[in-house]
Scaffold this motif. Sequence first.
Motif, PDB file in Angstrom:
ATOM      1  N   LEU A  52     -28.140  30.114   4.394  1.00 29.26           N
ATOM      2  CA  LEU A  52     -28.122  28.653   4.487  1.00 29.26           C
ATOM      3  C   LEU A  52     -29.142  28.026   3.539  1.00 29.26           C
ATOM      4  O   LEU A  52     -28.900  26.946   2.976  1.00 29.26           O
ATOM      5  N   ILE A  53     -30.273  28.677   3.347  1.00 27.59           N
ATOM      6  CA  ILE A  53     -31.255  28.201   2.368  1.00 27.59           C
ATOM      7  C   ILE A  53     -30.649  28.251   0.966  1.00 27.59           C
ATOM      8  O   ILE A  53     -30.813  27.311   0.170  1.00 27.59           O
ATOM      9  N   LYS A  54     -29.932  29.314   0.674  1.00 26.91           N
ATOM     10  CA  LYS A  54     -29.244  29.423  -0.623  1.00 26.91           C
ATOM     11  C   LYS A  54     -28.198  28.320  -0.760  1.00 26.91           C
ATOM     12  O   LYS A  54     -28.073  27.685  -1.817  1.00 26.91           O
ATOM     13  N   TYR A  55     -27.450  28.086   0.300  1.00 27.73           N
ATOM     14  CA  TYR A  55     -26.432  27.025   0.336  1.00 27.73           C
ATOM     15  C   TYR A  55     -27.093  25.668   0.070  1.00 27.73           C
ATOM     16  O   TYR A  55     -26.575  24.844  -0.709  1.00 27.73           O
ATOM     17  N   ALA A  56     -28.243  25.417   0.684  1.00 31.32           N
ATOM     18  CA  ALA A  56     -28.956  24.154   0.488  1.00 31.32           C
ATOM     19  C   ALA A  56     -29.434  24.012  -0.953  1.00 31.32           C
ATOM     20  O   ALA A  56     -29.286  22.946  -1.573  1.00 31.32           O
ATOM     21  N   ASN A  57     -30.016  25.071  -1.506  1.00 32.83           N
ATOM     22  CA  ASN A  57     -30.516  25.006  -2.884  1.00 32.83           C
ATOM     23  C   ASN A  57     -29.386  24.774  -3.883  1.00 32.83           C
ATOM     24  O   ASN A  57     -29.547  24.018  -4.851  1.00 32.83           O
ATOM     25  N   ILE A  60     -28.453  21.122  -3.655  1.00 29.84           N
ATOM     26  CA  ILE A  60     -29.451  20.278  -4.319  1.00 29.84           C
ATOM     27  C   ILE A  60     -29.248  20.298  -5.833  1.00 29.84           C
ATOM     28  O   ILE A  60     -29.379  19.272  -6.514  1.00 29.84           O
ATOM     29  N   LYS A  61     -28.891  21.465  -6.363  1.00 37.22           N
ATOM     30  CA  LYS A  61     -28.718  21.620  -7.820  1.00 37.22           C
ATOM     31  C   LYS A  61     -27.294  21.312  -8.291  1.00 37.22           C
ATOM     32  O   LYS A  61     -26.971  21.514  -9.463  1.00 37.22           O
ATOM     33  N   ASN A  62     -26.466  20.841  -7.359  1.00 37.03           N
ATOM     34  CA  ASN A  62     -25.057  20.525  -7.675  1.00 37.03           C
ATOM     35  C   ASN A  62     -24.298  21.722  -8.234  1.00 37.03           C
ATOM     36  O   ASN A  62     -23.463  21.598  -9.122  1.00 37.03           O
ATOM     37  N   ASP A 104     -25.745  12.215   4.455  1.00 41.47           N
ATOM     38  CA  ASP A 104     -26.848  11.519   3.806  1.00 41.47           C
ATOM     39  C   ASP A 104     -28.174  12.077   4.326  1.00 41.47           C
ATOM     40  O   ASP A 104     -28.391  12.152   5.541  1.00 41.47           O
ATOM     41  N   TYR A 105     -29.038  12.459   3.398  1.00 39.87           N
ATOM     42  CA  TYR A 105     -30.361  12.968   3.758  1.00 39.87           C
ATOM     43  C   TYR A 105     -31.404  12.119   3.046  1.00 39.87           C
ATOM     44  O   TYR A 105     -31.221  11.715   1.891  1.00 39.87           O
ATOM     45  N   SER A 106     -32.513  11.873   3.721  1.00 42.99           N
ATOM     46  CA  SER A 106     -33.531  11.005   3.133  1.00 42.99           C
ATOM     47  C   SER A 106     -34.199  11.634   1.914  1.00 42.99           C
ATOM     48  O   SER A 106     -34.660  10.939   1.017  1.00 42.99           O
ATOM     49  N   ASP A 107     -34.253  12.958   1.880  1.00 37.46           N
ATOM     50  CA  ASP A 107     -34.788  13.670   0.716  1.00 37.46           C
ATOM     51  C   ASP A 107     -34.367  15.130   0.821  1.00 37.46           C
ATOM     52  O   ASP A 107     -33.721  15.550   1.786  1.00 37.46           O
ATOM     53  N   ASN A 108     -34.729  15.919  -0.181  1.00 35.54           N
ATOM     54  CA  ASN A 108     -34.317  17.326  -0.215  1.00 35.54           C
ATOM     55  C   ASN A 108     -34.960  18.153   0.890  1.00 35.54           C
ATOM     56  O   ASN A 108     -34.384  19.141   1.347  1.00 35.54           O
ATOM     57  N   ALA A 109     -36.155  17.760   1.326  1.00 33.82           N
ATOM     58  CA  ALA A 109     -36.813  18.489   2.416  1.00 33.82           C
ATOM     59  C   ALA A 109     -36.015  18.341   3.709  1.00 33.82           C
ATOM     60  O   ALA A 109     -35.843  19.310   4.465  1.00 33.82           O
ATOM     61  N   HIS A 110     -35.507  17.141   3.975  1.00 29.08           N
ATOM     62  CA  HIS A 110     -34.681  16.932   5.165  1.00 29.08           C
ATOM     63  C   HIS A 110     -33.327  17.621   5.020  1.00 29.08           C
ATOM     64  O   HIS A 110     -32.768  18.129   6.008  1.00 29.08           O
ATOM     65  N   PHE A 115     -29.760  22.052   6.829  1.00 29.79           N
ATOM     66  CA  PHE A 115     -28.960  23.241   6.522  1.00 29.79           C
ATOM     67  C   PHE A 115     -29.466  24.447   7.302  1.00 29.79           C
ATOM     68  O   PHE A 115     -28.685  25.183   7.913  1.00 29.79           O
ATOM     69  N   LYS A 116     -30.788  24.675   7.306  1.00 26.87           N
ATOM     70  CA  LYS A 116     -31.352  25.830   8.009  1.00 26.87           C
ATOM     71  C   LYS A 116     -31.034  25.790   9.501  1.00 26.87           C
ATOM     72  O   LYS A 116     -30.739  26.818  10.111  1.00 26.87           O
ATOM     73  N   ALA A 117     -31.121  24.609  10.082  1.00 26.42           N
ATOM     74  CA  ALA A 117     -30.922  24.478  11.530  1.00 26.42           C
ATOM     75  C   ALA A 117     -29.530  24.885  11.973  1.00 26.42           C
ATOM     76  O   ALA A 117     -29.320  25.272  13.129  1.00 26.42           O
ATOM     77  N   HIS A 118     -28.568  24.842  11.054  1.00 24.68           N
ATOM     78  CA  HIS A 118     -27.189  25.122  11.452  1.00 24.68           C
ATOM     79  C   HIS A 118     -26.910  26.602  11.682  1.00 24.68           C
ATOM     80  O   HIS A 118     -25.861  26.950  12.216  1.00 24.68           O
ATOM     81  N   GLY A 119     -27.842  27.476  11.342  1.00 26.59           N
ATOM     82  CA  GLY A 119     -27.682  28.881  11.720  1.00 26.59           C
ATOM     83  C   GLY A 119     -27.703  29.024  13.228  1.00 26.59           C
ATOM     84  O   GLY A 119     -26.821  29.633  13.843  1.00 26.59           O
ATOM     85  N   GLU A 120     -28.717  28.418  13.847  1.00 20.16           N
ATOM     86  CA  GLU A 120     -28.833  28.413  15.298  1.00 20.16           C
ATOM     87  C   GLU A 120     -27.768  27.531  15.944  1.00 20.16           C
ATOM     88  O   GLU A 120     -27.189  27.884  16.978  1.00 20.16           O
ATOM     89  N   ARG A 121     -27.548  26.383  15.341  1.00 19.21           N
ATOM     90  CA  ARG A 121     -26.622  25.412  15.921  1.00 19.21           C
ATOM     91  C   ARG A 121     -25.204  25.984  16.037  1.00 19.21           C
ATOM     92  O   ARG A 121     -24.540  25.835  17.064  1.00 19.21           O
ATOM     93  N   MET A 122     -24.757  26.663  14.990  1.00 21.38           N
ATOM     94  CA  MET A 122     -23.407  27.235  15.023  1.00 21.38           C
ATOM     95  C   MET A 122     -23.343  28.488  15.887  1.00 21.38           C
ATOM     96  O   MET A 122     -22.325  28.772  16.516  1.00 21.38           O
ATOM     97  N   ASN A 123     -24.449  29.227  15.961  1.00 16.85           N
ATOM     98  CA  ASN A 123     -24.437  30.422  16.795  1.00 16.85           C
ATOM     99  C   ASN A 123     -24.400  30.056  18.277  1.00 16.85           C
ATOM    100  O   ASN A 123     -23.801  30.764  19.088  1.00 16.85           O
TER     101      ASN A 123
END
Length: 455
Positions: A52-57, A60-62, A104-110, A115-123
Amino acid sequence: MKVVKFGGSSLANGPEFQKVIDIIKADPGRRFIVTSAPGKRHDGDIKVTDLLIKYANQTIKNQDTYQVLNEIIGRYQAIADYFKLPPHALDKIKSILTDLPSHDYSDNAHLMAAFKAHGERMNARLMTLVLNHLGIKAKFIDPSVSGIVVTGKNPNDAFVKEVTYQNMKKLLPLKKQPIRLVFPGFFGFTSDGQIATFARGGSDITGSIVARGLHVHMYENFTDVDAIYTANPKIINNPVPIRKMTYREMRELSYAGFSVFNDEAIIPAIQGDVTINIKNTNNPKAPGTFIMPRHNFNEPDNLITGIAGKKNFMALYIHKYLLNAQVGFTLRLLKILVKYNVSYEHMPSGIDDLTIIINKDQLNQHKLTAIKHDVQEVLHPDDVEWIDDYAIIMVVGEGMIGKVGTLSRIIEPLAHKNIPIKMINKGASQISMMIGTRAEDADEAIRRIYNEFLE
């Protein structure tokens, strides 16, 4: 009733899921389930959180996210297939994961936190589907429903707000129903509706939050070890397992390197008077280790409960004649540390000498040079130097209270091995003794102390 939390290795694939379900079924009191994201299935595998971190990065980089998205979905699909869920059972999970980049996210940190939270959320969603498919009534409880509200400057290192426990009262009527509640670990929502995660390993924190919020006094935390041990098994061969310990013993040992349980997770448990039981998913009948409030703790099993060491410290040594007579010397020194956003661990001092012990994680070459320069300019010491060879060893035990001779028993084995001691500090609680040594001596010092008290 119990809260049960399962780590990522316990939920990595279908067979591991089955072990968890067997554990849940074995005790009707295991009503509240907290899930982590699927972990590694084997050596060389990738945790879903890292995918998910890879997915987020890539988002971010389109960049094209097709491959990593399919890999993430495939991890959940494999578990669903193992339990023979209907073909369209995962449609919701697939849709949520696919739509993540469009929010919509306020910035890349959010964005990263969400994205990371969805590992737990989907499990947690998947666990709910599997339990119901197997005839075990279960309900998915998202943090947006339970009311877990978090705050903090960094959305990837959040802290729970006290209002959470008021919000969770609306779930109390569900305790009377014959149903399992499944909570995703690791994250909550800010007051403006953004997802923010706890520090990594934060599913432990969620478990404590749920236990306190639902007034549950037993929290079983399932991991991949039988117990917490009296010393690091990488240093001591087959160390004695700890049968029971107090919260404050766990906090003292966590500070010096015990990493089986997230020490931040203890705070909600303390506030809710919750007993934590560390257990092994692969050996659920083992008693594990109980971490409990002091008032529930009777006699300790040993004089010493545990020994832990950490090597990543530096020391700033300052020598100045008549230092003790200078009013405000320490205040001016601490202002320098504040200027560079550096906290200190300990400050042993003498008449003309003072040492500040600092965690290396806060320092870099620029700060080392700048702090030393400012100390020379502001405090005019006779000597100042950084000592880059410092380890801290914690010897902890409720049994140490009021016992005469404990310090000598700690020091003598080190003296026999010619291990020099740089600092000694006895905690105000009287349950801990801190020893400063050279980093190269730390492991041998732990072995010598262990042999004295626990061998």
